[in-house]
Motif scaffolding. Structure first.
Motif, PDB file in Angstrom:
ATOM      1  N   GLU A   1       0.975  -1.255  -0.112  1.00 30.75           N
ATOM      2  CA  GLU A   1      -0.079  -0.040  -0.142  1.00 30.75           C
ATOM      3  C   GLU A   1       0.857   1.217  -0.029  1.00 30.75           C
ATOM      4  N   LEU A   2       0.577   2.262  -0.775  1.00 31.14           N
ATOM      5  CA  LEU A   2       1.119   3.608  -1.028  1.00 31.14           C
ATOM      6  C   LEU A   2       3.037   3.237  -0.964  1.00 31.14           C
ATOM      7  N   CYS A   3       3.174   2.338  -1.702  1.00 30.76           N
ATOM      8  CA  CYS A   3       4.701   2.059  -1.952  1.00 30.76           C
ATOM      9  C   CYS A   3       5.265   3.003  -2.346  1.00 30.76           C
TER      10      CYS A   3
ATOM     11  N   TYR B   1       4.001   4.663   3.267  1.00 25.25           N
ATOM     12  CA  TYR B   1       2.621   4.799   3.750  1.00 25.25           C
ATOM     13  C   TYR B   1       2.485   5.837   4.937  1.00 25.25           C
TER      14      TYR B   1
ATOM     15  N   ASN C   1      -6.652   6.594  -1.649  1.00 25.74           N
ATOM     16  CA  ASN C   1      -5.607   5.547  -1.539  1.00 25.74           C
ATOM     17  C   ASN C   1      -6.018   4.467  -2.556  1.00 25.74           C
TER      18      ASN C   1
ATOM     19  N   GLU D   1      -6.172   7.902   8.523  1.00 21.76           N
ATOM     20  CA  GLU D   1      -6.452   7.875   6.838  1.00 21.76           C
ATOM     21  C   GLU D   1      -7.605   8.785   6.319  1.00 21.76           C
TER      22      GLU D   1
ATOM     23  N   CYS E   1      -5.356  -3.326   2.533  1.00 22.70           N
ATOM     24  CA  CYS E   1      -5.046  -3.506   3.828  1.00 22.70           C
ATOM     25  C   CYS E   1      -6.432  -3.504   4.814  1.00 22.70           C
TER      26      CYS E   1
ATOM     27  N   ALA F   1      -0.517  -1.976   4.629  1.00 24.31           N
ATOM     28  CA  ALA F   1       0.746  -1.414   5.286  1.00 24.31           C
ATOM     29  C   ALA F   1       0.387  -1.409   6.814  1.00 24.31           C
TER      30      ALA F   1
ATOM     31  N   GLU G   1       9.614   2.688   5.737  1.00 22.05           N
ATOM     32  CA  GLU G   1       8.463   3.494   6.389  1.00 22.05           C
ATOM     33  C   GLU G   1       9.114   4.148   7.621  1.00 22.05           C
TER      34      GLU G   1
END
Length: 640
Positions: A46-48, A52, A101, A128, A172, A198, A233
């Protein structure tokens, strides 16, 4: 892709928070590595692209522009890769001015579609909802990297070259929700769910996460690839461990934690499609429930790395095996307990040969008597020596009955069989099928008559493997009043007796010793005269190794795999023990016998189902007795 296998991977690149250019390099490098290893579907976190943990930087146009440019770089760098990849980034929809996202599904330099996250956590350590809008119900078109792209939570991705492969995506927290999007995606045809995640690491969270992934794959009868954020991260308040998981229909195939890189395995799409077809409770929705985007994969062989146990009926882990043995033992005993109660049987009559199957039958019967608070003496153990009986098996039968406290009867049936052979003009020198079966039927007659004398039931000893091969005498050991071993394959019979032997070692070492010797005795019906006091008739020399037949049985019956695929898996599982010619020989024998011997299974006595494979005509297996095996055998003919 042959035989329905597709190589998949969960990947965790090492990233830097908000450094989109660096992250793009790490991502396309990992993609190229996956492609070299034969991966056809890759899931990244996720969001790589941004990381994240960017926090309020997600609201900065500079970061969003950098993410789009990084995606464009990845597309250009991987435009020659046939592999399908999902990766995470923030995407702004200019039409509603909302930030989503998203998972981008890419292949050969093109964006096949975008899937927005539906369930945004805004509790505990998660915020989020501060930056993103839920993608639930969203169906829009956006321009990204110069391409017009669908942004919708209903996007599915279907492979033209492998019709069973349909990919769905969730992100996720979607998996943690009471009604994950993957439910709707699977009901709309998705057989492979990719989860870009994430999920921060906490004590005990990995086990819960693992349970969620394996449970969801089992509930949805799908492959599930879970790719978690890891090194790089922000550790300001959280730590991410890159917990990557590949699961299929409730089984974890591969798992990795506390590292970056690839976690690779193979999903058997054919197996999933078959299971959904078989389960009439698996409800599907119309094609309109989700929108399908087609993609193409160049057909290629898939080298197997996934675990394929040579003993599919026996758990590999020792603690799991002990638990399974205990469970099966008591399940079978409960079935017999009910039958003894219902019929008001005064005794349970077991023909005790000193072999594995009759040993397990009398052990199960002893457990049933304990459940009923009845003495073991209500079990009448009958040994019936004849022409092929050896001192070893006879002695073990007697010792076993004594240690269990059974009532023991020894009845030599040799004279009765000789008289019968004289009546029907059967030569004692002609050791044909009549010579063998006459003894087996005489033993059954004795048991049935003793049961009549004592107001009891005859407990069957034949196991599942023998039923599959028809290795039993029709109306001989084929028949009983209740068949406690009917659902237990030979490989598991051995482990059950071994489990009891180990369990009794401290309490009754003599019982443990006799069980150990029975385990060490060759499997034999002992229907041919012994040679110098030794067993002359070894079953596995005649019909083939039971470890192979149990393997064939599991995949041919439980999963309906075609012979070619059964052989491929057998080569993978047994390659160091048997060559291709030997495997083919016994696989052909399995199919010949399995088809030819159905008439025996069509009239089986009652017996408890204890595992996923059963051959009772009243339960799992309905097959005509005159079905022909030619199609299955023909498929094997060209494989030498």
């Amino acid at each position: 892709m042959r035989d329905g296998f597709i190589k998949v991977a969960a990947g965790t690149p090492k990233i830097r928070v908000a450094d989109c250019r660096y992250n793009a390099e790490q991502i396309f490098t990992l993609m190229r590595e996956a492609d070299k290893q034969g991966v056809r579907v890759l899931c990244l976190p996720e969001l790589c692209i941004t990381g994240y943990t960017c926090g309020d930087l997600f609201l900065q146009p500079t970061l969003l522009r950098g993410a789009e440019e990084a995606l464009a770089t990845i597309l250009e760098a991987t435009k020659n890769l046939d592999m399908v990849t999902t990766l995470g980034l923030p995407v702004r929809n200019k039409w509603d001015n909302k930030l989503y996202n998203c998972a981008a599904v890419i292949q050969k330099g093109e964006i096949l579609g975008l899937v927005p996250k539906a369930c945004l956590p805004n509790y505990g350590e998660f915020y989020e909802g501060r930056w993103f809008t839920s993608g639930a119900g969203v169906d829009a078109t956006v321009t990204l990297c110069g391409q017009e792209v669908s942004l919708a939570d209903s996007n599915l991705f279907a492979c033209e070259d492998m019709p069973g492969l349909v990919i769905g995506v969730e992100i996720c927290e979607d998996l943690w929700a009471p009604e994950p999007p993957s439910i709707r995606l699977a009901r709309s045809g998705a057989t492979l769910i990719l989860n870009l995640s994430a999920s921060n690491e906490l004590a005990g969270k990995a086990a819960y996460r693992r349970g969620l992934v394996s449970g969801q794959s089992g509930r949805l009868v799908c492959g599930y690839v879970y790719a978690d954020a890891g090194e790089g991260e922000s550790t300001t308040d959280l730590v991410f461990a890159g917990h990557n998981i590949v699961a299929e229909n409730g089984t974890i195939l591969a798992e990795r934690r506390f590292s970056t890189g690839l976690t690779i395995s193979e999903i058997d799409v054919e197996r999933l499609v078959y299971e959904r077809q078989r389960m009439n409770t698996y409800r599907t929705e119309s094609d309109q429930a989700c929108w399908r985007t087609s993609f193409s994969l160049t057909p290629a062989d898939t080298r197997l790395t996934r675990p394929v146990s040579p003993t599919p009926f026996v758990p590999q882990d020792q603690s799991d095996r002990a638990e399974r043995c205990n469970e099966i033992l008591y399940t079978a005993a409960l079935g017999l307990k009910k039958r003894l109660e219902h019929t008001h049987a005064k005794t349970a009559v077991v023909g005790l040969s000193g072999g594995l199957d009759s040993t397990l039958a009398v052990l199960i019967t002893a457990v049933s008597m304990e459940m009923l608070d009845r003495p073991a003496s209500d079990i009448i153990a009958v040994t019936m020596p004849c022409f092929g009986t050896t001192d070893r098996t006879k002695s073990n039968a007697v010792l076993l009955a004594e240690r269990l406290g059974c009532t023991l009867k020894t009845i030599d049936i040799g004279e009765a069989v000789r008289r019968h052979f004289k009546d029907i003009s059967q030569s004692m020198e002609d050791h044909d099928v009549t010579f063998e079966n006459g003894q087996a039927r005489e033993r059954t007659q004795v048991l049935m008559d003793i049961a009549n004398q004592t107001g009891g039931l005859v407990i069957g000893t034949g196991d599942l493997s023998e039923l599959a091969l028809g290795w039993c005498t029709y109306n001989g050991d084929h028949m009983s009043n209740y068949a406690v071993n009917a659902g237990i394959p030979k490989t598991l019979v051995r482990h059950l007796v071994s489990f009891i032997s180990d369990d009794k070692e401290a309490e009754d070492p003599q019982l443990s010793t006799v069980l150990a010797d029975i385990l060490d005795t060759p499997v034999s019906p002992e229907l041919l005269p012994a040679i110098e006091g030794q067993i002359a008739q070894k079953t596995e020399d005649l019909v083939g190794p039971y470890e192979l037949h149990d393997f064939f049985l599991y995949y041919a019956v439980r999963w309906a795999f075609p012979p070619r695929k059964v052989l491929r898996l057998a080569e993978y599982a047994f390659g160091r023990s048997y060559d291709r010619a030997v495997l083919l020989k016994w696989l052909k024998n399995f199919y010949r016998r399995f088809f030819a011997q159905q008439f025996k299974r069509s009239c089986l006595p009652d017996g408890p189902k204890v595992g996923s494979v059963a051959l009772s005509p009243r339960g799992d297996w309905r097959m005509p007795s005159d079905a022909v095996a030619e199609l299955w055998l023909d498929e094997l003919e060209g494989l030498m």
